[in-house]
Design an enzyme around this catalytic site. Structure first.
Site, PDB file in Angstrom:
ATOM      1  N   TYR A 140       0.664  -1.219   0.002  1.00  0.00           N
ATOM      2  CA  TYR A 140       0.080  -0.074  -0.016  1.00  0.00           C
ATOM      3  C   TYR A 140       0.945   1.234   0.180  1.00  0.00           C
ATOM      4  O   TYR A 140       0.671   2.000  -0.874  1.00  0.00           O
ATOM      5  CB  TYR A 140      -1.045   0.090   1.123  1.00  0.00           C
ATOM      6  N   LYS A 144       1.228   3.944  -2.951  1.00  0.00           N
ATOM      7  CA  LYS A 144       0.930   5.498  -2.859  1.00  0.00           C
ATOM      8  C   LYS A 144       1.927   6.234  -3.037  1.00  0.00           C
ATOM      9  O   LYS A 144       1.628   7.332  -3.605  1.00  0.00           O
ATOM     10  CB  LYS A 144       0.258   5.486  -1.477  1.00  0.00           C
TER      11      LYS A 144
HETATM   12  P1  NAD Z   1     -12.873   2.155   0.594  1.00  0.00           P
HETATM   13  O1  NAD Z   1     -12.185   0.547   0.330  1.00  0.00           O
HETATM   14  O2  NAD Z   1     -14.320   2.173   1.319  1.00  0.00           O
HETATM   15  O3  NAD Z   1     -13.160   2.901  -0.767  1.00  0.00           O
HETATM   16  C1  NAD Z   1     -12.179   2.436  -1.902  1.00  0.00           C
HETATM   17  C2  NAD Z   1     -12.990   2.282  -3.170  1.00  0.00           C
HETATM   18  O4  NAD Z   1     -12.379   2.094  -4.121  1.00  0.00           O
HETATM   19  C3  NAD Z   1     -13.977   0.945  -2.948  1.00  0.00           C
HETATM   20  O5  NAD Z   1     -15.317   1.238  -3.335  1.00  0.00           O
HETATM   21  C4  NAD Z   1     -13.475  -0.118  -4.027  1.00  0.00           C
HETATM   22  O6  NAD Z   1     -14.117  -1.060  -4.446  1.00  0.00           O
HETATM   23  C5  NAD Z   1     -12.791   1.009  -4.960  1.00  0.00           C
HETATM   24  N1  NAD Z   1     -11.591   0.389  -5.728  1.00  0.00           N
HETATM   25  C6  NAD Z   1     -10.244  -0.382  -5.182  1.00  0.00           C
HETATM   26  N2  NAD Z   1      -9.757  -0.637  -6.400  1.00  0.00           N
HETATM   27  C7  NAD Z   1     -10.509  -0.337  -7.462  1.00  0.00           C
HETATM   28  C8  NAD Z   1     -10.168  -0.501  -8.950  1.00  0.00           C
HETATM   29  N3  NAD Z   1      -9.002  -1.295  -9.399  1.00  0.00           N
HETATM   30  N4  NAD Z   1     -10.903   0.215  -9.893  1.00  0.00           N
HETATM   31  C9  NAD Z   1     -12.205   0.631  -9.264  1.00  0.00           C
HETATM   32  N5  NAD Z   1     -12.459   0.850  -8.138  1.00  0.00           N
HETATM   33  C10 NAD Z   1     -11.649   0.457  -7.178  1.00  0.00           C
HETATM   34  O7  NAD Z   1     -11.902   3.109   1.398  1.00  0.00           O
HETATM   35  P2  NAD Z   1     -11.761   4.463   1.834  1.00  0.00           P
HETATM   36  O8  NAD Z   1     -11.494   4.631   3.259  1.00  0.00           O
HETATM   37  O9  NAD Z   1     -13.135   5.095   1.354  1.00  0.00           O
HETATM   38  O10 NAD Z   1     -10.590   5.128   1.118  1.00  0.00           O
HETATM   39  C11 NAD Z   1     -10.759   5.925  -0.197  1.00  0.00           C
HETATM   40  C12 NAD Z   1      -9.395   6.341  -0.359  1.00  0.00           C
HETATM   41  O11 NAD Z   1      -8.803   7.290   0.492  1.00  0.00           O
HETATM   42  C13 NAD Z   1      -8.308   5.163  -0.902  1.00  0.00           C
HETATM   43  O12 NAD Z   1      -7.685   5.789  -1.859  1.00  0.00           O
HETATM   44  C14 NAD Z   1      -7.481   5.439   0.484  1.00  0.00           C
HETATM   45  O13 NAD Z   1      -6.058   4.974   0.295  1.00  0.00           O
HETATM   46  C15 NAD Z   1      -7.373   6.659   0.896  1.00  0.00           C
HETATM   47  N6  NAD Z   1      -7.495   7.090   2.087  1.00  0.00           N
HETATM   48  C16 NAD Z   1      -8.213   6.578   3.309  1.00  0.00           C
HETATM   49  C17 NAD Z   1      -8.036   6.803   4.506  1.00  0.00           C
HETATM   50  C18 NAD Z   1      -9.150   6.625   5.657  1.00  0.00           C
HETATM   51  O14 NAD Z   1      -8.869   6.678   6.998  1.00  0.00           O
HETATM   52  N7  NAD Z   1     -10.397   6.294   5.290  1.00  0.00           N
HETATM   53  C19 NAD Z   1      -6.789   7.265   5.298  1.00  0.00           C
HETATM   54  C20 NAD Z   1      -5.854   7.544   4.032  1.00  0.00           C
HETATM   55  C21 NAD Z   1      -6.034   7.453   2.555  1.00  0.00           C
END
Ligand code: NAD
Ligand code: UDP
Length: 304
Positions: A140, A144
């Site tokens: 991951y 990133k």
């Molecule tokens: P989440 O898993 O709920 O959402 C991610 C979404 O991306 C999902 O709906 C998944 O199905 C979709 N996805 C994954 N791979 C894919 C692909 N190849 N093609 C199309 N869709 C795809 O996670 P989240 O918490 O909503 O995170 C969203 C973003 O924010 C991510 O990029 C994550 O790295 C980043 N982020 C989140 C947090 C947090 O605390 N929630 C912290 C740091 C970074």
């Protein structure tokens, strides 16, 4: 506008916020590997089932591309390790190519994991990080980091308008109950009257941002002229033991603390320096933990 990963936790809230702000059309593109169509409760949100590791074709004009597509919890990116590396690299490139072909602005969801197990706290955007490239979180973290390099190269060499947010731990309704992250884990345990599974000695720290605040930061950054990375997170830091107590108080439940082994490379501390967001975006979090937890617990009561 288009939200890649729009059926996920953060993406679905972002789609709703953009509709509330008057966006003419909002399209969620998602392969549903960790997201769900059930998150798209507003029927005005369009949906395209697509894996963004393949080129993305969309009819008509697009102004804004938010790229949130990636497994995000340590549990998810451990089981979806290759998918995580592919979406962070190939997927990000396809997101940039979409933005370039549409002359749209692209916002990349990066992460506090860029800083790894940080040796300074709080972490400003200028801190270059302490990441283990051969540890269990590397699939991951390094994807990133590569994504940040790719976004910067598209900006500098191809003139694509890019924005980059480093998201710190965010929580709220629609997190998956079984995604392994500490917020759904502790809330579910409290609601079931189970022990809290605290990893390690529970003295590691995190800072939790409520989803509405996080989404507000993403929107402000997208609409700004800031192309350097910006931390968006809540600087109120606490240990996981303190967090377990906060959840117990808010949910009125939970048993004892059950200590479990600390996963390898679990960062010991994490707290954003949000000076840049405050000064350049006029952004700071508004929702205190007790209020955010109350809304999150109300949601989890409907799914536990
Ligand atoms: P989440 O898993 O709920 O959402 C991610 C979404 O991306 C999902 O709906 C998944 O199905 C979709 N996805 C994954 N791979 C894919 C692909 N190849 N093609 C199309 N869709 C795809 O996670 P989240 O918490 O909503 O995170 C969203 C973003 O924010 C991510 O990029 C994550 O790295 C980043 N982020 C989140 C947090 C947090 O605390 N929630 C912290 C740091 C970074
Ligand atoms: N954690 C915990 N018990 C759990 C899940 C997580 O003590 O059931 C700890 C984990 O070791 C980490 C912190 O909570 O120190 C936050 O973990 P999470 O997976 O939510 O996100 P991270 O910030 O590690 O990506």
């Amino acid at each position: 506008m288009v939200v890649l990963g729009g059926a996920g936790f953060l993406g679905s809230h972002l789609c709703e916020r953009c509709l509330a702000d008057g966006a003419a059309s909002v399209l969620a593109v998602d392969n549903l590997c960790t997201g769900s169509r059930k998150n798209l409760v507003d029927s005005r949100i369009g949906f395209l089932l697509h894996d963004i590791c393949s080129p993305i074709t969309i009819e008509g004009p697009v102004d804004y591309v938010f790229n949130l597509a990636s497994p995000a919890s340590p549990f998810d990116y451990d089981r979806l390790w290759l998918e995580t590396m592919r979406v962070g690299s190939l997927g990000t490139q396809n997101a940039l190519d979409l933005a370039r072909s549409k002359k749209a602005r692209m916002l990349q969801a990066s992460t506090s994991e860029i800083y790894g197990d940080p040796s300074i706290s709080p972490q400003p955007e200028t801190y270059l990080g302490n990441v283990n490239s051969v540890g269990p979180r590397a699939v991951y973290d390094e994807a990133k980091r590569y994504g940040e390099a790719l976004v910067t190269a598209y900006r500098d060499r191809l003139g694509v308008q890019t924005r980059m947010v480093r998201i710190f731990n965010t929580y709220g309704p629609r997190m998956r109950l079984d995604d392994g992250r500490v917020v759904p884990a502790f809330v579910a345990q409290a609601l079931r009257g189970e022990d809290f599974t605290v990893f390690g000695d529970g003295k590691q720290t995190r800072s939790f941002c409520y989803v509405d605040d996080e989404v507000d930061g993403l929107v402000r950054l997208m609409l700004s002229d800031i192309s350097d990375p910006v931390n968006i997170g809540n600087p109120v830091e606490m240990t996981m033991l303190q967090f377990a107590e906060a959840v117990r108080k808010a949910a009125g439940g939970g048993g004892k603390i059950a200590f479990k082994p600390l996963p390898k490379d679990d960062p010991k501390q994490r707290k954003p320096d949000i000076t840049r967001a405050k000064e350049l975006l006029g952004w700071e979090p508004r929702v205190p933990l007790d209020q955010g937890l109350a809304k999150t617990i109300a949601y989890f009561r409907t799914v536990v």
